[in-house]
Write a protein that holds these residues in place. Structure first.
Motif: not given
Length: 658
Positions: A309, A306, A123, A127, A302
């Motif tokens: 998500q 993100t 992730m 991103e 992050m």
């Protein structure tokens, strides 16, 4: 005496599960006394989630659970609102030296909890725009993953365990560092076959997660170990965590010993050739820091968007059961969203849960499986009791009328197989003892041959809406997928995000095939034993067989192939038992034995069938007695059953893929 022994085993099994229920009963409120019934009911105060109450509660559960379950040690970490609420060590990191578990420094193998770190790395690169969740993963690889019906695998498929890969075992684990290849080499040596179209079926895959880890390497230009150290462990403050195998010298003295039983001997350090899926080692405190980062909208790992998500549920293949987020899976409880991941190796057993809305996280790891693999029930019951204590909730289920419930239960009856399965190799034969049977109880309700309740008894299920059941007196739900009035698939809340159970076609159903196989083996074994015994009796009393030369030859061939077939089946059982018992044997050490079995199996099974056909021809055309004719038919049926099993479960076949 045998019956007494079996009863004793059942009683021990029930007591081991039963004590967990008793402990949880007391921890969650205790018994209702006569005095309490005489008084007006008072609304019990909900305990505040504070360190003092939590520590006392954990002491009451964990110390007794470890002792009763013969488990060596455990660590429990609870975080809340961006800080550690408590972190506790219980029992021993090493039993022989009496070294206690220290939540800050003692290291535990994380097994599949490691996957959450891998998905976090993915992730981060999503991103940064370096990975597209919906692009064919072949765009990032230096080898190819074949399409299935023209559909490629995407990173989203990998993160939701819906790439459609079959399970693979060869080379997955080892004890010898020299036998652990690089990540790329491990992935390339055996790409699993695809058995489901991408995005359609939950089928948990270690290969899929490790493929994502390799993409992290390819995209970032760093080794996977270097990447997670720089971009996850360092910013999160996880100073006692590593994917390196063997461990760096500075961390080795901190490693807990791993046990099957706390009273037994420790096992060697377990190595994973697919490290991104299960190779992480970490302390409980470091896992607390990892939870804090995720609960703080990604923290230093992050951006909040993100993290949101990643935590959003995007796939629910059998509503209304738990669904799958990106890497995390739901374990919703008491009306609250909970995201989780568990991990199990031979000797280490871990699980992590986060409540994103409440900003609460729980992590637990044990360094022993415990008696009857009690590590699983200990951690799942801990989570249930934690939620009941601090996040209580009253279920308000509906109910399906009795007639409809009976009709739906009858539609569920059948034999099912896990979607996470070994499909193409000889290990498919393990299904002979591993398929799941759904039957009816005396009241017309469904009974599953897996997932017993707390007392080791079969769970009772109540249908709360069409084709959705809840465990009577529990939280677990079961739901079925119905196509054209026929149940084709079901799952349970505990595993629905990543595994389901598909109905097995009749010709591979162990409901009839396993009994037929066992009876056939018994008949062949009796035949093999009776052959020399009968010959000795005839010789002793000077009695001729009375068979024609051709009939005598067919008789002897049938008996000889019967003995060979029994020996071959015994060989397969011993071989597979060795693979299951010692995963260091999964690296090719027994390939010679495997090839020998693959060469002799078709000779034995086909030879038995051909000789049985020839034998029954002579039995029926010559003046033979009724028993000879009957046994000739039995032999032919047994030969057909063995051949059926050999072909259907890939005992007849060649190759060292598994």
């Amino acid at each position: 005496m045998a019956a007494v022994g079996k009863k004793g085993e059942r009683m021990r099994g029930r007591s081991l599960w039963g004590w967990l229920g008793a402990v949880l009963f007391v921890l969650c409120g205790g018994p209702i006394t006569a005095d309490a019934l005489a008084r007006p009911a008072a609304i019990p105060a909900i305990p505040r989630l504070e360190k003092a109450d939590l520590d006392a509660w954990l002491d009451g559960y964990m110390l007794y659970a470890l002792k009763r379950g013969d488990a060596a040690g455990a660590v429990v970490v609870v975080v809340k609102d961006g800080a550690v609420l408590t972190q506790r060590g219980f029992g021993f990191a090493d039993v022989a030296t009496r070294r206690p578990v220290d939540p800050e420094t003692t290291l535990f193998r994380q097994a599949s909890v490691s996957k959450l770190v891998t998905w976090t790395a993915v992730m981060q690169l999503v991103e940064q725009g370096k990975i597209d969740l919906d692009r064919d993963v072949n765009a990032y690889l230096d080898f190819r993953i074949p399409a299935f019906d023209g559909k490629p695998v995407t990173m989203r498929n990998l993160m939701t365990h819906t790439a459609g890969f079959e399970e693979v075992q060869r080379g997955l684990n080892s004890y010898d560092p020299a036998k652990v290849p690089s990540l790329g080499a491990a992935l390339k040596r055996q790409v699993p076959y695809r058995i489901f179209a991408p995005g359609t079926t939950p089928a948990y895959s270690n290969f899929g997660t490790s493929l994502a880890g390799y993409i992290v390497e390819r995209v970032s230009g760093l080794s996977f170990d270097d990447y997670v150290e720089r971009h996850i462990f360092t910013p999160a403050g996880m100073t006692r965590s590593s994917f390196r195998q063997p461990l760096p010298a500075s961390l080795r003295p901190l490693m807990a010993s791993g046990y099957m039983l706390g009273s037994g001997k420790p096992g060697p350090f377990e190595l994973s050739s697919l490290s991104p899926s299960g190779g992480m080692t970490a302390s409980g405190a470091d896992m607390g820091r990892f939870m804090i980062a995720h609960l703080a909208d990604g923290g230093a790992l992050m951006k909040p968007a993100t993290a949101a998500q990643m935590h959003r549920t995007i796939l629910r293949l059998i509503p209304p059961l738990n669904g799958m987020a990106l890497g995390f899976y739901e374990q919703n409880i008491n009306g609250r969203k909970a995201l989780s991941h568990a991990g199990d190796s031979l000797n280490f057993h871990s699980q992590l849960w986060i409540f994103p809305e409440e900003k609460v996280g729980i992590y637990m790891s044990m360094n022993a499986a415990g008696r009857q693999n009690v590590s699983g029930p200990i951690r799942s019951h801990l989570f249930d009791a934690f939620a009941d204590r601090y996040f209580p909730f009253t279920l308000r289920d509906g109910r399906v009328d009795a007639r409809t419930a009976r009709d739906h239960a009858r539609l569920m009856v059948g034999t099912y197989n896990k979607t996470r399965r070994l499909e193409s190799s000889f290990l498919k034969a393990m299904e002979l003892a591993g398929q799941v049977k759904v039957s009816l109880d005396a009241e017309g309700g469904i009974v599953l041959s897996l997932s017993p309740g707390l007392g080791g008894q079969a769970r009772k299920w109540v249908e709360i809406e069409p084709f959705v059941w809840r465990e009577l007196g529990g939280k677990m739900r079961l739901a079925a997928q119905v196509d054209n009035g026929r149940v084709v698939r079901f799952s349970l809340d505990s595993g629905s995000p990543y595994v389901a159970f598909d109905r097995v076609p009749w010709y591979l159903s162990t409901a009839w095939l396993t009994p037929a196989f066992l009876v056939s083996l018994g008949a062949l074994l009796l035949t093999a034993i009776a052959w020399p015994a009968a010959a000795l009796v005839r010789r002793r009393y000077g009695v001729a067989s009375g068979l024609s030369p051709a009939a005598r030859k067919s008789y002897r061939l049938t008996r000889g192939f019967a003995a060979l077939a029994v020996a071959v089946v015994a060989g397969w059982i011993l071989f597979v038992s060795r693979l299951v018992r010692d995963f260091s044997s999964l690296n090719g050490e027994l390939d010679g034995v495997l090839i020998a079995l693959q060469l002799v199996t078709p000779v034995a099974f086909l030879g038995l069938f051909a000789s049985a056909v020839w034998n029954i021809r002579h039995v029926w055309t010559e003046a033979r007695g009724r028993f000879a004719k009957f046994w000739g038919i039995v032999m032919l049926i047994a030969a057909v059953v063995l051949l059926w099993v050999g072909v259907g479960f890939h005992l007849i076949g060649f190759g060292t893929r598994f």
